[in-house]
Design a protein around this motif. Structure first.
Motif, PDB file in Angstrom:
ATOM      1  N   THR A 106       0.847  -1.190   0.000  1.00 19.69           N
ATOM      2  CA  THR A 106       0.000   0.000   0.000  1.00 19.69           C
ATOM      3  C   THR A 106       0.886   1.244   0.000  1.00 19.69           C
ATOM      4  O   THR A 106       1.747   1.391   0.873  1.00 19.69           O
ATOM      5  N   GLU A 141      -2.882   2.967  -8.377  1.00 18.77           N
ATOM      6  CA  GLU A 141      -3.874   2.491  -9.334  1.00 18.77           C
ATOM      7  C   GLU A 141      -4.334   3.667 -10.189  1.00 18.77           C
ATOM      8  O   GLU A 141      -4.644   4.742  -9.669  1.00 18.77           O
ATOM      9  N   GLU A 143      -6.529   4.896 -14.039  1.00 21.06           N
ATOM     10  CA  GLU A 143      -7.472   4.481 -15.068  1.00 21.06           C
ATOM     11  C   GLU A 143      -6.686   4.199 -16.342  1.00 21.06           C
ATOM     12  O   GLU A 143      -5.611   4.765 -16.579  1.00 21.06           O
ATOM     13  N   ILE A 150      -7.120   7.055 -10.105  1.00 20.41           N
ATOM     14  CA  ILE A 150      -8.495   6.760  -9.712  1.00 20.41           C
ATOM     15  C   ILE A 150      -8.742   7.415  -8.346  1.00 20.41           C
ATOM     16  O   ILE A 150      -7.788   7.776  -7.649  1.00 20.41           O
ATOM     17  N   PRO A 151     -10.000   7.594  -7.938  1.00 23.00           N
ATOM     18  CA  PRO A 151     -10.287   8.277  -6.669  1.00 23.00           C
ATOM     19  C   PRO A 151      -9.590   7.668  -5.459  1.00 23.00           C
ATOM     20  O   PRO A 151      -9.116   8.400  -4.573  1.00 23.00           O
ATOM     21  N   LYS A 152      -9.489   6.350  -5.382  1.00 20.99           N
ATOM     22  CA  LYS A 152      -8.825   5.703  -4.249  1.00 20.99           C
ATOM     23  C   LYS A 152      -7.368   6.129  -4.151  1.00 20.99           C
ATOM     24  O   LYS A 152      -6.866   6.431  -3.056  1.00 20.99           O
ATOM     25  N   SER A 153      -6.680   6.169  -5.266  1.00 21.09           N
ATOM     26  CA  SER A 153      -5.276   6.583  -5.275  1.00 21.09           C
ATOM     27  C   SER A 153      -5.150   8.054  -4.895  1.00 21.09           C
ATOM     28  O   SER A 153      -4.235   8.438  -4.152  1.00 21.09           O
ATOM     29  N   ARG A 154      -6.047   8.864  -5.406  1.00 22.19           N
ATOM     30  CA  ARG A 154      -6.012  10.292  -5.089  1.00 22.19           C
ATOM     31  C   ARG A 154      -6.183  10.521  -3.587  1.00 22.19           C
ATOM     32  O   ARG A 154      -5.511  11.369  -2.992  1.00 22.19           O
ATOM     33  N   GLN A 155      -7.049   9.747  -2.954  1.00 20.02           N
ATOM     34  CA  GLN A 155      -7.264   9.901  -1.521  1.00 20.02           C
ATOM     35  C   GLN A 155      -6.036   9.482  -0.721  1.00 20.02           C
ATOM     36  O   GLN A 155      -5.687  10.111   0.283  1.00 20.02           O
ATOM     37  N   LEU A 156      -5.359   8.416  -1.152  1.00 17.26           N
ATOM     38  CA  LEU A 156      -4.119   8.005  -0.489  1.00 17.26           C
ATOM     39  C   LEU A 156      -3.089   9.128  -0.508  1.00 17.26           C
ATOM     40  O   LEU A 156      -2.411   9.404   0.494  1.00 17.26           O
ATOM     41  N   ASP A 159      -4.150  12.080   1.816  1.00 14.83           N
ATOM     42  CA  ASP A 159      -3.886  11.775   3.227  1.00 14.83           C
ATOM     43  C   ASP A 159      -2.399  11.905   3.544  1.00 14.83           C
ATOM     44  O   ASP A 159      -2.013  12.425   4.596  1.00 14.83           O
TER      45      ASP A 159
END
Length: 220
Positions: A106, A141, A143, A150-156, A159
């Motif tokens: 991660t 990750e 697209e 992707i949104p998940k990667s952007r949030q990581l 943070d």
């Protein structure tokens, strides 16, 4: 323009944007550096093709890139071995970029899986702004079409930036307005195959910069 400058412009070692090509015809005296407000607008609109280097820096970068590729094969190999001192796994596929033994798959979960450094070739910005890069052993990750996050990667990333950069500046005040980040999608990356994010900070004391970068300095 001498023969080498013409060769670098017509056969660049990485993809040039239209604005890059315009810049090659300019002198530094006619270049307007990016301001903080201008960078905020570019990043908010994901208009990353508008980012420009000083014309003299762009010409030096093209020359350096060509010479470094000739010596090391790829810019990625140079950065791995000379700047990051990371050893890729022997199973690395040539067309997919290096892979590394990681402590945690991660992104950002283990500090041994990334390194914070000055950008050796920053964009042309006003002197109050510093450009640093976070190099990753892990991959984000994205697209599949243009390679955007992707949104998940952007949030990581959000943070991580909040915890590592903004929180560190909080005691000085106005921290949220002194840190920005972006990641070039694949087509804009001059160093491909190894994930990295760009961090822009302004008016940061040198001692904090040294904390983040481990005292590492950019190329002379």
């Amino acid at each position: 323009m001498d023969h080498q400058d013409s060769l670098d412009e017509n056969s660049p070692a990485f993809d040039l944007t239209d604005k890059d090509r315009e810049n090659l015809a300019r002198r530094d005296e006619g270049f307007e550096p990016h301001t903080w407000g201008n960078l905020q607008a570019i990043i908010a609109n994901n208009d990353l093709e508008s980012l420009r280097r000083w014309p003299s820096d762009l010409k030096r970068y093209l020359k350096w890139t060509r010479e470094t590729k000739a010596a090391y094969g790829t810019i990625t190999d140079y950065i791995c071995h000379e700047r990051l001192h990371w050893q890729p796994l022997p199973t690395t596929a040539p067309n997919e970029g290096p892979t590394f033994r990681v402590q945690d798959p991660t992104p950002f979960r283990d500090s041994r899986d990334y390194k914070i450094m000055y950008n050796d070739w920053p964009y042309g910005m006003t002197p109050d702004i510093t450009h640093i890069v976070v190099w990753m052993k892990t991959r984000f990750e994205v697209e599949p079409v243009v390679g955007d996050l992707i949104p998940k990667s952007r949030q990581l990333i959000e943070d991580f930036v909040q915890h590592t950069f903004i929180a560190r500046l909080q005691p000085q005040g106005n921290a949220e307005d002194r840190v920005m980040w972006f990641r070039n999608w694949t087509g804009l990356q001059s160093v491909r195959g190894m994930d990295h994010i760009h961090i822009l900070v302004r008016n940061v004391p040198q001692e904090i910069m040294d904390e983040w970068t481990g005292g590492r300095t950019p190329l002379p």
